[in-house]
Motif scaffolding. Structure first.
Motif, PDB file in Angstrom:
ATOM      1  N   MET A   1      18.561 -36.337  59.936  1.00 41.67           N
ATOM      2  CA  MET A   1      19.272 -35.130  59.517  1.00 41.67           C
ATOM      3  C   MET A   1      20.028 -34.604  59.938  1.00 41.67           C
ATOM      4  N   SER A   2      21.313 -34.306  59.803  1.00 39.47           N
ATOM      5  CA  SER A   2      21.810 -33.108  60.416  1.00 39.47           C
ATOM      6  C   SER A   2      21.782 -32.268  59.900  1.00 39.47           C
ATOM      7  N   ALA A   3      20.756 -31.149  61.230  1.00 33.62           N
ATOM      8  CA  ALA A   3      21.044 -29.683  60.405  1.00 33.62           C
ATOM      9  C   ALA A   3      21.571 -29.091  60.153  1.00 33.62           C
ATOM     10  N   ALA A   4      22.642 -29.252  61.159  1.00 30.98           N
ATOM     11  CA  ALA A   4      24.373 -28.107  60.563  1.00 30.98           C
ATOM     12  C   ALA A   4      24.474 -28.427  59.261  1.00 30.98           C
ATOM     13  N   LEU A   5      24.654 -29.825  59.132  1.00 35.08           N
ATOM     14  CA  LEU A   5      25.324 -29.928  57.315  1.00 35.08           C
ATOM     15  C   LEU A   5      23.881 -29.457  56.877  1.00 35.08           C
ATOM     16  N   PHE A   6      23.018 -29.571  56.612  1.00 35.00           N
ATOM     17  CA  PHE A   6      21.736 -29.070  55.774  1.00 35.00           C
ATOM     18  C   PHE A   6      21.514 -26.996  55.618  1.00 35.00           C
ATOM     19  N   GLU A   7      22.073 -26.622  57.188  1.00 32.83           N
ATOM     20  CA  GLU A   7      22.694 -24.979  57.326  1.00 32.83           C
ATOM     21  C   GLU A   7      23.345 -24.638  56.317  1.00 32.83           C
ATOM     22  N   MET A   8      24.520 -26.004  56.378  1.00 31.25           N
ATOM     23  CA  MET A   8      25.706 -25.324  55.715  1.00 31.25           C
ATOM     24  C   MET A   8      25.370 -25.328  54.115  1.00 31.25           C
ATOM     25  N   LEU A   9      24.943 -25.886  53.967  1.00 29.54           N
ATOM     26  CA  LEU A   9      24.377 -26.773  52.807  1.00 29.54           C
ATOM     27  C   LEU A   9      23.368 -25.677  51.498  1.00 29.54           C
ATOM     28  N   LEU A  10      23.121 -24.861  52.695  1.00 26.10           N
ATOM     29  CA  LEU A  10      22.283 -23.555  52.408  1.00 26.10           C
ATOM     30  C   LEU A  10      22.976 -22.583  51.817  1.00 26.10           C
ATOM     31  N   ARG A  11      23.521 -22.649  52.915  1.00 24.75           N
ATOM     32  CA  ARG A  11      23.942 -20.996  52.695  1.00 24.75           C
ATOM     33  C   ARG A  11      25.388 -21.704  51.760  1.00 24.75           C
ATOM     34  N   LEU A  12      25.787 -22.598  50.987  1.00 27.65           N
ATOM     35  CA  LEU A  12      26.586 -22.353  49.709  1.00 27.65           C
ATOM     36  C   LEU A  12      25.450 -22.680  48.556  1.00 27.65           C
ATOM     37  N   GLY A  13      24.812 -23.105  48.380  1.00 26.49           N
ATOM     38  CA  GLY A  13      23.803 -23.225  47.466  1.00 26.49           C
ATOM     39  C   GLY A  13      22.988 -21.426  47.256  1.00 26.49           C
ATOM     40  N   ASP A  14      22.384 -20.762  48.278  1.00 26.66           N
ATOM     41  CA  ASP A  14      21.619 -19.331  48.308  1.00 26.66           C
ATOM     42  C   ASP A  14      23.052 -18.600  47.852  1.00 26.66           C
ATOM     43  N   ASN A  15      24.435 -19.110  48.340  1.00 23.12           N
ATOM     44  CA  ASN A  15      25.374 -18.128  47.571  1.00 23.12           C
ATOM     45  C   ASN A  15      24.833 -17.887  46.121  1.00 23.12           C
ATOM     46  N   THR A  16      24.835 -18.853  45.554  1.00 26.66           N
ATOM     47  CA  THR A  16      25.803 -19.267  44.393  1.00 26.66           C
ATOM     48  C   THR A  16      24.183 -19.692  43.699  1.00 26.66           C
ATOM     49  N   LEU A  17      22.995 -19.088  44.131  1.00 21.82           N
ATOM     50  CA  LEU A  17      21.785 -19.166  43.775  1.00 21.82           C
ATOM     51  C   LEU A  17      22.114 -17.121  43.294  1.00 21.82           C
ATOM     52  N   VAL A  18      21.878 -16.448  44.420  1.00 18.93           N
ATOM     53  CA  VAL A  18      21.670 -15.493  44.301  1.00 18.93           C
ATOM     54  C   VAL A  18      22.757 -14.800  43.851  1.00 18.93           C
ATOM     55  N   LEU A  19      23.972 -14.719  43.233  1.00 24.21           N
ATOM     56  CA  LEU A  19      24.909 -14.651  42.672  1.00 24.21           C
ATOM     57  C   LEU A  19      24.254 -14.360  41.351  1.00 24.21           C
ATOM     58  N   GLY A  20      24.052 -15.890  41.000  1.00 27.13           N
ATOM     59  CA  GLY A  20      24.324 -16.761  40.044  1.00 27.13           C
ATOM     60  C   GLY A  20      22.758 -15.401  39.123  1.00 27.13           C
ATOM     61  N   HIS A  21      21.628 -15.150  40.052  1.00 26.39           N
ATOM     62  CA  HIS A  21      20.618 -13.980  39.572  1.00 26.39           C
ATOM     63  C   HIS A  21      21.193 -13.164  39.397  1.00 26.39           C
ATOM     64  N   ARG A  22      21.591 -12.421  39.934  1.00 25.12           N
ATOM     65  CA  ARG A  22      22.367 -11.183  39.825  1.00 25.12           C
ATOM     66  C   ARG A  22      23.479 -11.466  38.159  1.00 25.12           C
ATOM     67  N   VAL A  23      24.223 -12.109  37.973  1.00 22.12           N
ATOM     68  CA  VAL A  23      23.784 -12.203  36.912  1.00 22.12           C
ATOM     69  C   VAL A  23      23.526 -12.091  35.902  1.00 22.12           C
ATOM     70  N   SER A  24      23.261 -12.820  36.097  1.00 19.96           N
ATOM     71  CA  SER A  24      22.093 -13.070  34.620  1.00 19.96           C
ATOM     72  C   SER A  24      21.298 -12.160  34.511  1.00 19.96           C
ATOM     73  N   GLU A  25      21.159 -11.171  35.342  1.00 19.51           N
ATOM     74  CA  GLU A  25      20.364  -9.746  34.682  1.00 19.51           C
ATOM     75  C   GLU A  25      21.390  -9.375  34.254  1.00 19.51           C
ATOM     76  N   TRP A  26      22.834  -9.571  33.406  1.00 19.84           N
ATOM     77  CA  TRP A  26      23.554  -8.879  32.539  1.00 19.84           C
ATOM     78  C   TRP A  26      22.786  -9.660  30.752  1.00 19.84           C
ATOM     79  N   CYS A  27      22.102 -10.205  30.891  1.00 17.34           N
ATOM     80  CA  CYS A  27      22.698 -10.718  29.415  1.00 17.34           C
ATOM     81  C   CYS A  27      21.639  -9.740  28.795  1.00 17.34           C
ATOM     82  N   GLY A  28      22.086  -9.648  27.948  1.00 17.52           N
ATOM     83  CA  GLY A  28      21.747  -8.717  26.397  1.00 17.52           C
ATOM     84  C   GLY A  28      22.406  -7.153  26.265  1.00 17.52           C
ATOM     85  N   LYS A  29      22.648  -6.845  28.299  1.00 15.64           N
ATOM     86  CA  LYS A  29      22.848  -5.699  28.285  1.00 15.64           C
ATOM     87  C   LYS A  29      24.138  -5.529  28.877  1.00 15.64           C
ATOM     88  N   ALA A  30      25.335  -6.013  28.539  1.00 18.70           N
ATOM     89  CA  ALA A  30      26.436  -5.822  29.312  1.00 18.70           C
ATOM     90  C   ALA A  30      27.501  -4.582  28.094  1.00 18.70           C
TER      91      ALA A  30
END
Lengths: 251, 104, 330
Positions: A1-30
């Motif tokens: 396994m490439s530790a750096a690649l794993f780390e980079m993928l977490l950075r990409l995936g966690d950005n979208t995970l966390v932002l997606g979660h925040r944006v979804s909090e608006w559902c029904g209340k915009a």
């Protein structure tokens, strides 16, 4: 396994995970039905990107974990998203300003990743960049409209920009992981994305009649996991509740 | 008893109503799919994308402010007796009902 | 249903002979299966009833976002989160289509929102019940959407064109909603003891509120009779409720769940189940505002509307500035 690649993928995936979660909090209340639907589309795109990035991260790691395991079973210190995205939504103006500042970065980042020497990364980015392009189109137009709109909306957008500006610098931080990814042609060095980002952002903010803060101080610690805000822990208490409370269940 | 019905009042702060027309993927002409509200035409196009193409229904979007549409006069008495007449060209039914709707 | 207790304004149903020529033509057109379009002549009662019914249906869609929205941030997997979010988003879309259909009758969307916020218009009683566990996401999809579909499928043939077309689109999009609910229930019922317990608990709480969705028996209601003559109501409440029970009982059996009704029994003679009536006093309490979640649901909608005012105004002001700049440039 490439530790750096794993780390980079977490950075990409966690950005979208966390932002997606925040944006979804608006559902029904915009503020208006059309925005409610549009925000849900953005959140859905981001959750979809999360599944791809974290799915690939789990494969690269090779320990039998899944995208869901990574999303639902890691604690705060293992998250690699930038701090700006875990900030609470506050009002609609803050939400859209954050979205815009990130979209402008995200699109540039994904466009570069679409040229990655790693075919899986390139493939995921090629799909995601189309979505990010639309997100940017929409968030930029909203920022301009609200910045230019009424005195009240202008003031709210200026406050949002002032609050968020200390968090934009982290997007362009570089460390050894980035250096290795750049050297292997897998990902762009984030620092190299800054000039183009600044140009886009300053253009739009000026059209929005908003003043870019002078101070370039940058909070950091999210993308390395060194020091998240207090907000992430609270987000995880919701996001991970079922998986933590019923660890032997499948859903 | 009204013949045409009241016109919606233009209230302060209300976003105008737009009619949305979408061209599907098969090179057909644009079809009316519904309406929405938006502050202006540019945002109406974006809203139309978000509201009416959630399932990839279209490749091209037109929006027209509802006020700008000129419609033919409603059918006179004779036409009233012949309902299928004006039904076809003014308000076709655009979407097939999928089979599964019937039993679930 | 999503539109409950719509009081028709008519005083008994007129025969064709009692009608003036215009109304007679209107009624004959409906009898022949024709559609009424926005600019066509229509009786005031028809217009008023439709505004109330479509408006209530639309309000039910957007208030109905809230009980399920309650679990979006707690969905147990990324896929479940995406599916639930897409479903709740569809409800916003369905509200939007229905508001637009009502707008063709001479009322604006903002006027309908105000009426909702001031309690002058209602939404379905079912959305005043809480969603307490993840199994409720299954039960809502399976039972609530299941009950809604019973009503919505026939409404695709309703006499008012814009309403019928909105229902066609809604039914097409909703085909996955009930299935995703049932899918969650299957997963729970095949899961751990805790999951099975959650599933049964959800059914226990949701069963009678789901039966209430169809409204009280309308056997003797003049209002229903008029609405049915106008084809804005296609079946009686009792017919739909019976159909729902007959469809749902075998599904519960398949899941290994027990319907919380000891009197439930197959009636060979009528070819359907006998079942207990819900507590109609509770139903009227909920309609009056005393359901477990009435306060929260309405307050959430009001807050969203009021806190969003500066956004709507700001975007409108920008649009006006853009227009005047364009004019000045020409």
């Amino acid at each position: 396994m490439s530790a750096a690649l794993f780390e980079m993928l977490l950075r990409l995936g966690d950005n979208t995970l966390v932002l997606g979660h925040r944006v979804s909090e608006w559902c029904g209340k915009a503020p208006v039905l059309e925005e409610d639907i549009a925000l849900a589309n953005t959140a859905l795109d981001l959750i979809g990107q999360t599944q791809m990035w974290l799915g690939y991260a789990a494969e690269v790691e090779g320990k039998g974990r899944s995208a869901d395991d990574l999303a639902m079973r890691r604690d705060v210190w293992d998250f690699r998203n930038i701090l700006m995205l875990e900030r609470p939504n506050l009002d609609f103006g803050h939400t859209m300003m954050r979205q815009f500042l990130f979209d402008a970065f995200h699109r540039a980042q994904l466009a570069a990743l679409a040229q990655s020497s790693n075919p899986r990364v390139a493939e995921i980015a090629a799909k995601a960049v189309k979505e990010a392009t639309y997100h940017l189109d929409r968030s930029a137009e909203t920022v301009v409209a609200l910045g230019d709109g009424t005195e009240v909306s202008h003031a709210k957008m200026q406050t949002a920009l002032d609050l968020l500006w200390p968090y934009v610098g982290e997007m362009f931080e570089s460390d050894d992981v980035d250096a290795q990814m750049a050297a292997e042609g897998i990902a762009p060095d984030p620092d190299g994305l800054r000039a183009a980002w600044e140009a886009t952002v300053r253009d739009t903010l000026s059209e929005a009649t908003l003043t870019v803060p002078q101070d370039n101080f940058a909070h950091k610690g999210g993308r390395t996991g060194a020091r998240h805000t207090e907000h992430l822990g609270h987000m995880l208490t919701q996001m991970q509740w079922l998986q933590r409370a019923y660890p032997d269940a499948t859903w | 008893m009204n013949t045409t019905g009241p016109t919606p009042s233009k209230r302060t702060g209300e976003w105008p109503l737009f009619e949305v027309f979408i061209r599907g993927q098969h090179g057909l002409s644009h079809r009316h799919v519904g309406s929405l509200h938006a502050p202006d035409a540019e945002m109406a196009v974006k809203n139309a994308r978000d509201v009416y193409t959630r399932r990839n229904e279209g490749v091209s979007i037109w929006v027209v402010e509802a006020e700008a549409i000129h419609a033919s006069a409603p059918g006179d008495k004779e036409a009233l007796y012949d309902p299928s007449n004006d039904k076809v060209y003014r308000h076709p039914t655009f979407f097939d009902v999928p089979e599964e709707v019937g039993h679930m | 249903m999503y539109a409950q207790m719509i009081q028709s304004t008519g005083k008994g149903v007129k025969t064709l002979d009692e009608m003036e020529p215009e109304e007679r033509a209107f009624q004959e057109r409906i009898n022949a299966g024709g559609k009424i379009e926005p600019k066509d002549w229509m009786p005031d009662g028809y217009r008023k009833n439709l505004i109330r019914q479509i408006g209530q249906h639309a309000h039910s869609e957007i208030v109905g976002q809230l009980p399920e929205g309650n679990w979006i941030t707690r969905a147990p997997t990324l896929e479940r989160k995406a599916i639930l979010l897409a479903k709740v988003q569809d409800e916003a879309g369905h509200g939007l289509y229905l508001y637009c259909a009502a707008e063709t009758l001479g009322i604006t969307r903002d006027e309908m929102f105000e009426a909702l916020h001031e309690g002058r218009m209602k939404y379905s009683s079912i959305f005043n019940y809480p969603t307490l566990t993840w199994a409720d996401m299954g039960a809502v999809g399976w039972l609530v959407d299941g009950a809604a579909i019973m009503n919505q499928v026939p409404l695709q043939r309703t006499s008012y064109g814009p309403y019928a077309r909105a229902m066609v689109r809604i039914c097409k999009e909703e085909s996955f909603h009930q299935r995703q609910g049932f899918d969650i229930m299957m997963k729970m019922c095949n899961g751990t003891d805790a999951q099975k317990k959650m599933a049964q608990d959800a059914l226990n709480r949701m069963w009678f509120p789901s039966l209430m969705m169809f409204g009280p028996s309308d056997k003797e209601s003049v209002h229903s009779e008029q609405s049915m003559a106008w084809k804005i109501k296609m079946n009686t409440n009792d017919e739909l409720r019976q159909k729902f029970v007959d469809q749902t009982v075998p599904q519960a059996q398949y899941l290994g769940l027990t319907i919380p009704d000891e009197t439930l029994a197959w009636n060979e003679e009528k070819g359907g189940y006998d079942f207990a009536e819900p507590d109609w006093n509770e139903f009227f309490d909920v309609l009056k505002g005393n359901g477990p979640c009435n306060q929260e649901r309405l307050q959430t909608r009001k807050d969203a509307w009021e806190e969003g005012a500066w956004v709507r105004e700001g975007m409108l002001a920008h649009a006006a500035k853009k227009r005047s700049m364009k004019v000045a440039a020409e």
